[in-house]
Design an enzyme around this catalytic site. Sequence first.
Site, PDB file in Angstrom:
ATOM      1  N   GLY A  11       0.792  -1.226   0.000  1.00 49.47           N
ATOM      2  CA  GLY A  11       0.000   0.000   0.000  1.00 49.47           C
ATOM      3  C   GLY A  11       0.825   1.277   0.000  1.00 49.47           C
ATOM      4  O   GLY A  11       0.407   2.292  -0.568  1.00 49.47           O
ATOM      5  N   ASN A  12       2.031   1.243   0.623  1.00 48.85           N
ATOM      6  CA  ASN A  12       2.839   2.467   0.715  1.00 48.85           C
ATOM      7  C   ASN A  12       3.459   2.872  -0.621  1.00 48.85           C
ATOM      8  O   ASN A  12       4.024   3.945  -0.738  1.00 48.85           O
ATOM      9  CB  ASN A  12       3.919   2.335   1.802  1.00 48.85           C
ATOM     10  CG  ASN A  12       5.018   1.364   1.422  1.00 48.85           C
ATOM     11  OD1 ASN A  12       4.769   0.352   0.780  1.00 48.85           O
ATOM     12  ND2 ASN A  12       6.226   1.664   1.813  1.00 48.85           N
ATOM     13  N   LYS A 129     -13.236 -10.065   5.797  1.00 46.82           N
ATOM     14  CA  LYS A 129     -12.548  -8.876   5.287  1.00 46.82           C
ATOM     15  C   LYS A 129     -13.513  -7.681   5.208  1.00 46.82           C
ATOM     16  O   LYS A 129     -14.453  -7.693   4.427  1.00 46.82           O
ATOM     17  CB  LYS A 129     -12.011  -9.236   3.900  1.00 46.82           C
ATOM     18  CG  LYS A 129     -11.088  -8.237   3.304  1.00 46.82           C
ATOM     19  CD  LYS A 129      -9.650  -8.482   3.680  1.00 46.82           C
ATOM     20  CE  LYS A 129      -8.806  -7.331   3.167  1.00 46.82           C
ATOM     21  NZ  LYS A 129      -7.637  -7.056   3.952  1.00 46.82           N
ATOM     22  N   LYS A 214      -3.200 -10.253  -1.449  1.00 43.64           N
ATOM     23  CA  LYS A 214      -2.280  -9.999  -2.561  1.00 43.64           C
ATOM     24  C   LYS A 214      -0.939 -10.724  -2.388  1.00 43.64           C
ATOM     25  O   LYS A 214      -0.300 -11.094  -3.366  1.00 43.64           O
ATOM     26  CB  LYS A 214      -2.063  -8.505  -2.779  1.00 43.64           C
ATOM     27  CG  LYS A 214      -1.191  -7.825  -1.735  1.00 43.64           C
ATOM     28  CD  LYS A 214      -0.116  -6.961  -2.368  1.00 43.64           C
ATOM     29  CE  LYS A 214       0.971  -6.548  -1.410  1.00 43.64           C
ATOM     30  NZ  LYS A 214       0.759  -6.442   0.008  1.00 43.64           N
ATOM     31  N   LYS A 276       2.417 -12.192   4.792  1.00 40.85           N
ATOM     32  CA  LYS A 276       3.595 -12.105   3.916  1.00 40.85           C
ATOM     33  C   LYS A 276       4.513 -13.297   4.173  1.00 40.85           C
ATOM     34  O   LYS A 276       4.970 -13.946   3.237  1.00 40.85           O
ATOM     35  CB  LYS A 276       4.382 -10.807   4.153  1.00 40.85           C
ATOM     36  CG  LYS A 276       3.589  -9.571   3.782  1.00 40.85           C
ATOM     37  CD  LYS A 276       4.437  -8.311   3.898  1.00 40.85           C
ATOM     38  CE  LYS A 276       3.550  -7.089   3.971  1.00 40.85           C
ATOM     39  NZ  LYS A 276       2.561  -6.984   2.893  1.00 40.85           N
TER      40      LYS A 276
HETATM   41  P1  ADP Z   1       1.354  -3.899   2.770  1.00 42.46           P
HETATM   42  O1  ADP Z   1       0.468  -2.793   2.310  1.00 42.46           O
HETATM   43  O2  ADP Z   1       2.727  -3.787   2.200  1.00 42.46           O
HETATM   44  O3  ADP Z   1       0.757  -5.261   2.612  1.00 42.46           O
HETATM   45  P2  ADP Z   1       0.986  -4.209   5.661  1.00 42.46           P
HETATM   46  O4  ADP Z   1       0.673  -3.040   6.527  1.00 42.46           O
HETATM   47  O5  ADP Z   1      -0.088  -5.179   5.388  1.00 42.46           O
HETATM   48  O6  ADP Z   1       1.608  -3.613   4.321  1.00 42.46           O
HETATM   49  O7  ADP Z   1       2.222  -5.011   6.291  1.00 42.46           O
HETATM   50  C1  ADP Z   1       3.454  -4.386   6.592  1.00 42.46           C
HETATM   51  C2  ADP Z   1       3.514  -3.986   8.057  1.00 42.46           C
HETATM   52  O8  ADP Z   1       3.675  -5.118   8.903  1.00 42.46           O
HETATM   53  C3  ADP Z   1       4.700  -3.135   8.441  1.00 42.46           C
HETATM   54  O9  ADP Z   1       4.511  -1.782   8.126  1.00 42.46           O
HETATM   55  C4  ADP Z   1       4.808  -3.367   9.958  1.00 42.46           C
HETATM   56  O10 ADP Z   1       4.200  -2.331  10.672  1.00 42.46           O
HETATM   57  C5  ADP Z   1       4.021  -4.647  10.197  1.00 42.46           C
HETATM   58  N1  ADP Z   1       4.703  -5.727  10.915  1.00 42.46           N
HETATM   59  C6  ADP Z   1       4.071  -6.607  11.716  1.00 42.46           C
HETATM   60  N2  ADP Z   1       4.898  -7.490  12.251  1.00 42.46           N
HETATM   61  C7  ADP Z   1       6.131  -7.180  11.776  1.00 42.46           C
HETATM   62  C8  ADP Z   1       7.430  -7.742  11.974  1.00 42.46           C
HETATM   63  N3  ADP Z   1       7.616  -8.816  12.752  1.00 42.46           N
HETATM   64  N4  ADP Z   1       8.477  -7.171  11.346  1.00 42.46           N
HETATM   65  C9  ADP Z   1       8.304  -6.088  10.565  1.00 42.46           C
HETATM   66  N5  ADP Z   1       7.090  -5.517  10.330  1.00 42.46           N
HETATM   67  C10 ADP Z   1       6.014  -6.045  10.929  1.00 42.46           C
HETATM   68 MG    MG Z   2      -0.984  -6.031   3.659  1.00 43.18          MG
END
Ligand code: ADP
Ligand code: MG
Length: 313
Positions: A11-12, A129, A214, A276
Site C-alpha cells: 500500500g505504501n 474482510k 495480494k 507475507k
Molecule cells: P502492505 O500494504 O505492504 O501489505 P501491511 O501493513 O499489510 O503492508 O504489512 C506491513 C507492516 O507489517 C509493516 O509496516 C509493519 O508495521 C508490520 N509488521 C508486523 N509485524 C512485523 C514484523 N515482525 N516485522 C516487521 N514488520 C512487521
Molecule cells: Mg498487507
Amino acid sequence: MNKVAVVAVGGNSLIKDKGRKSVPDQYEAAAESMGHIAGMIEGGWDVVITHGNGPQVGFILRRSELSKHELHEVPLDYCGADTQGAIGYMFQQSLFNEFTRRGIEKQAATVVTQVLVDRNDPAFEAPTKPIGSFMDESTATQRADAEGWVVVEDAGRGWRRVVPSPLPVRIVQQDAIDSLIGDGFVVIAVGGGGIPVVQDEAGNLTGVEAVIDKDFASALLASQIGADLLLISTAVPQIALNYGQPEQQWIDTMTLAEAKAYMEQGHFAKGSMEPKVQAIINYLEAGGKEALVTDPDNIERALAGETGTRIVP
Ligand code: ADP
Ligand code: MG
C-alpha cells in the site's frame, strides 16, 4: 537469460500517509517506487509487478454508495478490475518515463488478472474482510436483508460489510503473463490479489464478491511461473523479531524452518506481516528459490545484500 522476480508492492507504494491520497499523490508515490524497480530492471532482472488495492477499492465503493440514488452501484469484482487498470496505468506511465530517462528499451504491460478460487473454500462460510464504509445498524440490517450482505459491528465504530477472503487456486492469466515476461515485457499483474472468480461444471468463470490476499496471490504466481525471486516491498526495510518491542531485532536472513518457527512464536502480526511470511513459506515449499522483504527505497540495496530480510529454503 535474465532472472525473473515477482515484486509485490504494498500500500505504501501508492499512499504514503493519510494526507496524501489524491490521484496526483498516488502517481507521485507510484513513480518513486517504479524508479527503484527500474533500477532493478537495469540491473538485469525481468520483473512481474503485483500490487495491493485496498484503499483504492474503498474509494470506488464510497463514490458508488454516495451516488446510488442516480447510478448503478459497482460490484466488488468490477472494483478489482477498475483498480487493476488505473494502478496499472500509473505504473506503466512511470516506468515508461523512467525507462526513457535511463535509456532502457523496455515496455510495461498490464494484465487484468482473474484468480480462480474454490467455491467450497471455507472462507465463504466465514467472511472476515471489511469492505466499504461504516454504516449505522439499520442501514446494515437493511442491506443484509436486501442484498445478502454479511455485516458485523466493528469495535464500537459502527457496522461494516465483510466479505470472504478465499485462497487463490490458479492464476487464470498465467500463460499470458509467462509469455509477456518471456518476450521481455515488464508485466503488471494480479493487482489486489487478482479478481476472484469461480468456475462452474461447464468451465465458465463468474466473478465473486470476495477479496484475495495480494501476498498469497503473488506467491502463487511466483511458484506458477517458476520465478527466481519473490520480493515483497512493504513499509519496513526488514522483518523483525519482537517487532515494536524494546528487544526488537531485525532479521537479515532466515531459513524456511526458522520462518515457520518464528511464525508459531507469534512474531509476525496478523493481517500485515503474518500473511507475507506465510506467502513466502508457501512459495519456498513449492520449490521457490529465494524471497526478500524490504521497502521501496531499499530494493536495490537489498538485492545487493546490504539490507532487507532474505528467506531461503
Ligand atoms: P502492505 O500494504 O505492504 O501489505 P501491511 O501493513 O499489510 O503492508 O504489512 C506491513 C507492516 O507489517 C509493516 O509496516 C509493519 O508495521 C508490520 N509488521 C508486523 N509485524 C512485523 C514484523 N515482525 N516485522 C516487521 N514488520 C512487521
Ligand atoms: Mg498487507
